[in-house]
Design a protein around this motif. Sequence first.
Motif, mmCIF file in Angstrom:
data_model
loop_
_atom_site.group_PDB
_atom_site.id
_atom_site.type_symbol
_atom_site.label_atom_id
_atom_site.label_comp_id
_atom_site.label_asym_id
_atom_site.label_seq_id
_atom_site.Cartn_x
_atom_site.Cartn_y
_atom_site.Cartn_z
ATOM 1 N N THR A 3 1.062 -1.765 -0.128
ATOM 2 C CA THR A 3 -0.189 -0.407 0.465
ATOM 3 C C THR A 3 0.576 1.345 -0.515
ATOM 4 N N LEU A 4 0.117 2.904 -0.717
ATOM 5 C CA LEU A 4 0.882 3.500 -0.596
ATOM 6 C C LEU A 4 1.283 3.681 1.090
ATOM 7 N N ALA A 5 0.160 3.463 2.289
ATOM 8 C CA ALA A 5 0.962 4.138 3.527
ATOM 9 C C ALA A 5 2.709 3.024 3.589
ATOM 10 N N GLN A 6 2.117 2.231 3.473
ATOM 11 C CA GLN A 6 3.582 1.094 3.418
ATOM 12 C C GLN A 6 4.675 1.871 2.853
ATOM 13 N N LEU A 7 4.332 2.490 1.733
ATOM 14 C CA LEU A 7 5.838 2.828 0.590
ATOM 15 C C LEU A 7 5.994 3.898 2.052
ATOM 16 N N ALA A 8 5.269 5.021 2.534
ATOM 17 C CA ALA A 8 5.521 5.396 3.048
ATOM 18 C C ALA A 8 5.952 6.043 4.008
ATOM 19 N N ALA A 9 6.332 4.791 4.835
ATOM 20 C CA ALA A 9 6.448 4.555 5.890
ATOM 21 C C ALA A 9 8.449 3.682 5.747
ATOM 22 N N GLN A 97 6.389 24.555 -7.382
ATOM 23 C CA GLN A 97 5.364 26.009 -7.545
ATOM 24 C C GLN A 97 4.688 26.043 -7.572
ATOM 25 N N SER A 98 3.744 25.018 -7.486
ATOM 26 C CA SER A 98 2.719 25.102 -7.001
ATOM 27 C C SER A 98 1.885 25.738 -6.006
ATOM 28 N N VAL A 99 0.594 26.937 -6.497
ATOM 29 C CA VAL A 99 0.137 27.636 -5.710
ATOM 30 C C VAL A 99 -0.929 26.888 -4.648
ATOM 31 N N GLN A 100 -1.561 25.840 -5.166
ATOM 32 C CA GLN A 100 -2.378 24.866 -4.139
ATOM 33 C C GLN A 100 -1.724 24.200 -3.633
ATOM 34 N N LYS A 101 -1.478 23.907 -1.728
ATOM 35 C CA LYS A 101 -1.470 22.448 -1.188
ATOM 36 C C LYS A 101 -1.073 21.678 -1.895
ATOM 37 N N PRO A 102 -0.394 20.319 -2.134
ATOM 38 C CA PRO A 102 -0.424 19.340 -2.741
ATOM 39 C C PRO A 102 -0.783 18.651 -1.877
ATOM 40 N N ARG A 103 -1.940 17.114 -2.321
ATOM 41 C CA ARG A 103 -2.076 16.420 -1.692
ATOM 42 C C ARG A 103 -2.334 15.135 -2.080
ATOM 43 N N LEU A 104 -2.579 13.869 -1.634
ATOM 44 C CA LEU A 104 -2.726 12.551 -2.044
ATOM 45 C C LEU A 104 -4.279 12.576 -2.103
ATOM 46 N N VAL A 105 -5.017 12.158 -3.229
ATOM 47 C CA VAL A 105 -6.038 11.980 -3.671
ATOM 48 C C VAL A 105 -5.727 10.250 -4.171
ATOM 49 N N PHE A 106 -6.932 9.972 -4.582
ATOM 50 C CA PHE A 106 -7.694 7.646 -4.158
ATOM 51 C C PHE A 106 -8.256 8.482 -5.257
ATOM 52 N N GLU A 107 -7.985 8.232 -6.596
ATOM 53 C CA GLU A 107 -8.968 7.881 -7.575
ATOM 54 C C GLU A 107 -9.079 6.399 -8.303
ATOM 55 N N ALA A 108 -10.186 6.313 -9.154
ATOM 56 C CA ALA A 108 -10.609 5.252 -9.577
ATOM 57 C C ALA A 108 -9.089 4.751 -10.275
ATOM 58 N N LYS A 109 -8.330 5.266 -10.920
ATOM 59 C CA LYS A 109 -7.355 4.343 -11.734
ATOM 60 C C LYS A 109 -5.805 4.192 -10.672
ATOM 61 N N GLY A 110 -6.228 5.616 -9.437
ATOM 62 C CA GLY A 110 -4.665 5.188 -8.436
ATOM 63 C C GLY A 110 -5.273 6.114 -7.617
ATOM 64 N N PRO A 111 -3.655 6.539 -7.029
ATOM 65 C CA PRO A 111 -3.845 7.090 -6.183
ATOM 66 C C PRO A 111 -2.787 8.304 -6.881
ATOM 67 N N ILE A 112 -3.018 9.709 -6.853
ATOM 68 C CA ILE A 112 -2.581 10.748 -7.329
ATOM 69 C C ILE A 112 -2.332 11.879 -6.582
ATOM 70 N N ILE A 113 -1.615 13.274 -7.139
ATOM 71 C CA ILE A 113 -0.925 13.850 -6.260
ATOM 72 C C ILE A 113 -1.616 14.976 -7.075
ATOM 73 N N HIS A 114 -2.587 15.907 -6.496
ATOM 74 C CA HIS A 114 -3.527 16.644 -7.189
ATOM 75 C C HIS A 114 -2.626 17.738 -6.169
ATOM 76 N N ALA A 115 -2.582 19.304 -6.743
ATOM 77 C CA ALA A 115 -2.091 20.401 -6.419
ATOM 78 C C ALA A 115 -2.813 21.102 -7.915
ATOM 79 N N GLY A 116 -3.602 22.050 -7.563
ATOM 80 C CA GLY A 116 -4.494 22.669 -8.497
ATOM 81 C C GLY A 116 -4.268 22.274 -9.701
ATOM 82 N N PHE A 117 -3.780 22.617 -11.018
ATOM 83 C CA PHE A 117 -3.359 22.547 -12.071
ATOM 84 C C PHE A 117 -2.492 21.093 -12.579
#
Length: 183
Positions: A3-9, A97-117
Motif C-alpha cells: 500500500t502507499l502507506a507502507q511505501l511512505a513508511a 511551484q504549485s500555488v495550491q497545497k499538494p494533496r494525495l487523492v485516491f481516484e479510480a485509476k489509482g492514487p495521484i498527487i493533486h495540486a491545483g492544475f
Amino acid sequence: MVTLAQLAARTAYYQSVHATQPNVPPGDLTRVTAVEATTTVREHFARDGRQRSVEAAPYGAVILRQAERSVRFEPWPDAMPKRLTARQADDLVLLGQSVQKPRLVFEAKGPIIHAGFTRIPPAATERLIEHGWVATDGRNDSAVGISLAGVVALTWRHCKSTNVPARLWAEAIAEDVHNVFCD
C-alpha cells in the motif's frame, strides 16, 4: 500488494545523533522515513534559522548542528540523489511551484498527487513516495510536500547538469535545504 502507506513508511535516511562534546561516542544509527527526516529538519530550523547550522556532503548526507548535539542524515540506498530521474525531478519542481497545497487523492485509476492544475499520475506518484522524494503518510487526502531527500536530490541533479564543480555541491545542498525548510 504494497500500500502507499507502507511505501511512505519505508526508510529514506539513516539518522545518527552526536554530542558535540569531545570523547563522546556517536549515537546509534536509526532508520527514519522521509516524513520523519523532513519534520526533524523543519523543527531544527524553527529553533535555529541560521544557515551555518546546516552542512551537507556532496553525496547527499545532511548534518544539522546545534550547541549540544548534531544530527546526521545519511541517505538510504533508494534515496540516493543519483536515483532521481528527469521525470521525477520535473514532478518535484511542479509541486514546489504549485500555488495550491499538494494533496494525495485516491481516484479510480489509482492514487495521484493533486495540486491545483498539477496532477501527477498514479505510477509516478507511487515512485515519488517509494523513493522518499515526497513526504506524506500515504492516506487519502493527506498533505504532500517535497521531502529532505527530494530537496537534496533536486539540488544534486541541478549541480551535476549545470557543471557546478563537485567541490561546491555540498555548499549548494546545504543552502537549498536551509532555503526550503527555514520558514
